[in-house]
Each structure stands twice: as structure tokens, then as C-alpha cells.
Design a protein around this motif. Structure first.
Motif, PDB file in Angstrom:
ATOM      1  N   LEU A   7       1.182  -1.141   0.068  1.00  0.00           N
ATOM      2  CA  LEU A   7       0.063   0.062  -0.195  1.00  0.00           C
ATOM      3  C   LEU A   7       0.941   1.037   0.272  1.00  0.00           C
ATOM      4  N   MET A   8       2.020   0.868   1.219  1.00  0.00           N
ATOM      5  CA  MET A   8       2.513   2.753   0.861  1.00  0.00           C
ATOM      6  C   MET A   8       3.483   2.381  -1.060  1.00  0.00           C
ATOM      7  N   LEU A   9       3.945   1.435  -0.785  1.00  0.00           N
ATOM      8  CA  LEU A   9       4.422   1.517  -3.003  1.00  0.00           C
ATOM      9  C   LEU A   9       3.220   2.294  -4.033  1.00  0.00           C
ATOM     10  N   ALA A  10       2.324   1.422  -3.923  1.00  0.00           N
ATOM     11  CA  ALA A  10       0.823   2.017  -4.236  1.00  0.00           C
ATOM     12  C   ALA A  10       1.181   3.745  -4.712  1.00  0.00           C
ATOM     13  N   SER A  11       0.777   3.983  -2.977  1.00  0.00           N
ATOM     14  CA  SER A  11       0.677   5.348  -2.634  1.00  0.00           C
ATOM     15  C   SER A  11       1.753   6.419  -2.988  1.00  0.00           C
ATOM     16  N   LEU A  12       3.100   6.154  -3.062  1.00  0.00           N
ATOM     17  CA  LEU A  12       3.904   6.468  -4.009  1.00  0.00           C
ATOM     18  C   LEU A  12       4.235   6.386  -5.280  1.00  0.00           C
ATOM     19  N   LEU A  13       3.831   5.450  -5.636  1.00  0.00           N
ATOM     20  CA  LEU A  13       3.587   5.694  -7.239  1.00  0.00           C
ATOM     21  C   LEU A  13       2.217   6.712  -7.213  1.00  0.00           C
ATOM     22  N   LEU A  14       1.782   6.508  -7.045  1.00  0.00           N
ATOM     23  CA  LEU A  14       0.135   7.756  -7.069  1.00  0.00           C
ATOM     24  C   LEU A  14       0.560   8.992  -6.955  1.00  0.00           C
ATOM     25  N   PHE A  15       1.560   9.129  -5.811  1.00  0.00           N
ATOM     26  CA  PHE A  15       2.154  10.626  -5.492  1.00  0.00           C
ATOM     27  C   PHE A  15       2.791  10.889  -6.962  1.00  0.00           C
ATOM     28  N   LEU A  16       3.591  10.681  -7.404  1.00  0.00           N
ATOM     29  CA  LEU A  16       4.469  10.496  -8.395  1.00  0.00           C
ATOM     30  C   LEU A  16       3.564  10.877  -9.076  1.00  0.00           C
ATOM     31  N   ALA A  17       3.266  10.119 -10.099  1.00  0.00           N
ATOM     32  CA  ALA A  17       2.014  10.200 -11.070  1.00  0.00           C
ATOM     33  C   ALA A  17       0.878  11.615 -11.162  1.00  0.00           C
ATOM     34  N   SER A  18       0.779  11.599  -9.762  1.00  0.00           N
ATOM     35  CA  SER A  18      -0.074  13.179  -9.789  1.00  0.00           C
ATOM     36  C   SER A  18       1.137  14.287  -9.938  1.00  0.00           C
ATOM     37  N   VAL A  19       2.261  14.013  -9.300  1.00  0.00           N
ATOM     38  CA  VAL A  19       2.712  15.441  -9.459  1.00  0.00           C
ATOM     39  C   VAL A  19       3.333  15.613 -11.312  1.00  0.00           C
ATOM     40  N   VAL A  20       4.245  14.621 -11.569  1.00  0.00           N
ATOM     41  CA  VAL A  20       4.502  14.595 -13.171  1.00  0.00           C
ATOM     42  C   VAL A  20       3.749  15.098 -13.777  1.00  0.00           C
ATOM     43  N   THR A  21       2.207  14.502 -13.845  1.00  0.00           N
ATOM     44  CA  THR A  21       1.413  14.812 -14.856  1.00  0.00           C
ATOM     45  C   THR A  21       1.180  17.109 -14.051  1.00  0.00           C
ATOM     46  N   LEU A  22       0.905  16.603 -13.235  1.00  0.00           N
ATOM     47  CA  LEU A  22       0.677  17.981 -12.403  1.00  0.00           C
ATOM     48  C   LEU A  22       2.008  19.230 -13.522  1.00  0.00           C
ATOM     49  N   LEU A  23       3.109  19.142 -13.189  1.00  0.00           N
ATOM     50  CA  LEU A  23       4.634  19.801 -13.779  1.00  0.00           C
ATOM     51  C   LEU A  23       3.774  19.863 -15.405  1.00  0.00           C
ATOM     52  N   TRP A  24       3.547  18.460 -15.346  1.00  0.00           N
ATOM     53  CA  TRP A  24       3.826  18.366 -17.334  1.00  0.00           C
ATOM     54  C   TRP A  24       2.291  19.190 -17.684  1.00  0.00           C
ATOM     55  N   VAL A  25       1.257  19.196 -17.092  1.00  0.00           N
ATOM     56  CA  VAL A  25       0.045  20.097 -17.842  1.00  0.00           C
ATOM     57  C   VAL A  25       1.001  22.176 -17.192  1.00  0.00           C
ATOM     58  N   THR A  26       0.712  22.054 -16.130  1.00  0.00           N
ATOM     59  CA  THR A  26       1.608  23.658 -16.722  1.00  0.00           C
ATOM     60  C   THR A  26       2.683  24.253 -16.520  1.00  0.00           C
ATOM     61  N   TRP A  27       3.687  22.928 -17.552  1.00  0.00           N
ATOM     62  CA  TRP A  27       4.591  23.157 -18.149  1.00  0.00           C
ATOM     63  C   TRP A  27       4.061  23.524 -19.613  1.00  0.00           C
ATOM     64  N   ARG A  28       3.126  22.635 -19.811  1.00  0.00           N
ATOM     65  CA  ARG A  28       2.514  22.967 -21.066  1.00  0.00           C
ATOM     66  C   ARG A  28       1.554  24.557 -21.675  1.00  0.00           C
ATOM     67  N   HIS A  29       0.455  24.483 -20.412  1.00  0.00           N
ATOM     68  CA  HIS A  29       0.097  25.536 -20.486  1.00  0.00           C
ATOM     69  C   HIS A  29       1.260  26.834 -20.341  1.00  0.00           C
ATOM     70  N   HIS A  30       1.862  26.547 -19.892  1.00  0.00           N
ATOM     71  CA  HIS A  30       3.439  28.491 -20.163  1.00  0.00           C
ATOM     72  C   HIS A  30       3.668  28.203 -21.479  1.00  0.00           C
ATOM     73  N   ARG A  31       3.678  27.184 -21.786  1.00  0.00           N
ATOM     74  CA  ARG A  31       4.358  27.284 -23.447  1.00  0.00           C
ATOM     75  C   ARG A  31       4.034  27.491 -24.391  1.00  0.00           C
ATOM     76  N   LEU A  32       2.386  27.019 -24.206  1.00  0.00           N
ATOM     77  CA  LEU A  32       1.037  27.898 -24.889  1.00  0.00           C
ATOM     78  C   LEU A  32       0.886  29.308 -24.517  1.00  0.00           C
ATOM     79  N   GLY A  33       1.554  30.018 -23.877  1.00  0.00           N
ATOM     80  CA  GLY A  33       1.286  30.756 -24.225  1.00  0.00           C
ATOM     81  C   GLY A  33      -0.246  31.394 -24.069  1.00  0.00           C
TER      82      GLY A  33
END
Length: 72
Positions: A7-33
Motif C-alpha cells: 500500500l505504501m508503494l502504491a501510494s508513492l506511485l500515485l503521488f509521483l504520477a500526480s506530481v509529474v502530471t501536474l508539472l507537465w500540464v503546468t509546463w505545457r500551459h505555460h509554453r502555449l502562452g
């Protein structure tokens, strides 16, 4: 692997996937102008998705704990 570690591993993987997705979407939105932005709050599909997906994730994490608790 025991249940708490899994369960700790699953939670960690979900957290990392969430953070990576958030950063990617933020970067993509910033890049589009400054393009025209659509209002996605009125879309029922988006509202349902970000309500149901976290609920399913929480249930998936709680289910093994509940089974272990009730099996005693």
C-alpha cells in the motif's frame, strides 16, 4: 511483500504520477502562452472525471485494509 509495504508503494506511485502530471500540464500551459482559454468548468464529463477518479483511487487503497480488518 506484505500489505502495508504494498500500500505504501502504491501510494508513492500515485503521488509521483500526480506530481509529474501536474508539472507537465503546468509546463505545457505555460509554453502555449496567451491563447484563448476555454471554460472547462461547465463540462459535465470533466467535473465527473475529477470527482470519480480520486474516489476510485481511495477505494482501491482502502479495500485491502478493510478486507484485512474484517478477516480477523
Amino acid at each position: 511483500m506484505d500489505l502495508p509495504s504494498a500500500l505504501m508503494l502504491a501510494s508513492l506511485l500515485l503521488f509521483l504520477a500526480s506530481v509529474v502530471t501536474l508539472l507537465w500540464v503546468t509546463w505545457r500551459h505555460h509554453r502555449l502562452g496567451q491563447q484563448t482559454q476555454t471554460n472547462f468548468h461547465a463540462r459535465l464529463s470533466v467535473e465527473m472525471a475529477w470527482t470519480l477518479v480520486p474516489a476510485v483511487i481511495v477505494l482501491a487503497l482502502v479495500w485491502p485494509i478493510a478486507q484485512a480488518f474484517w478477516s480477523r
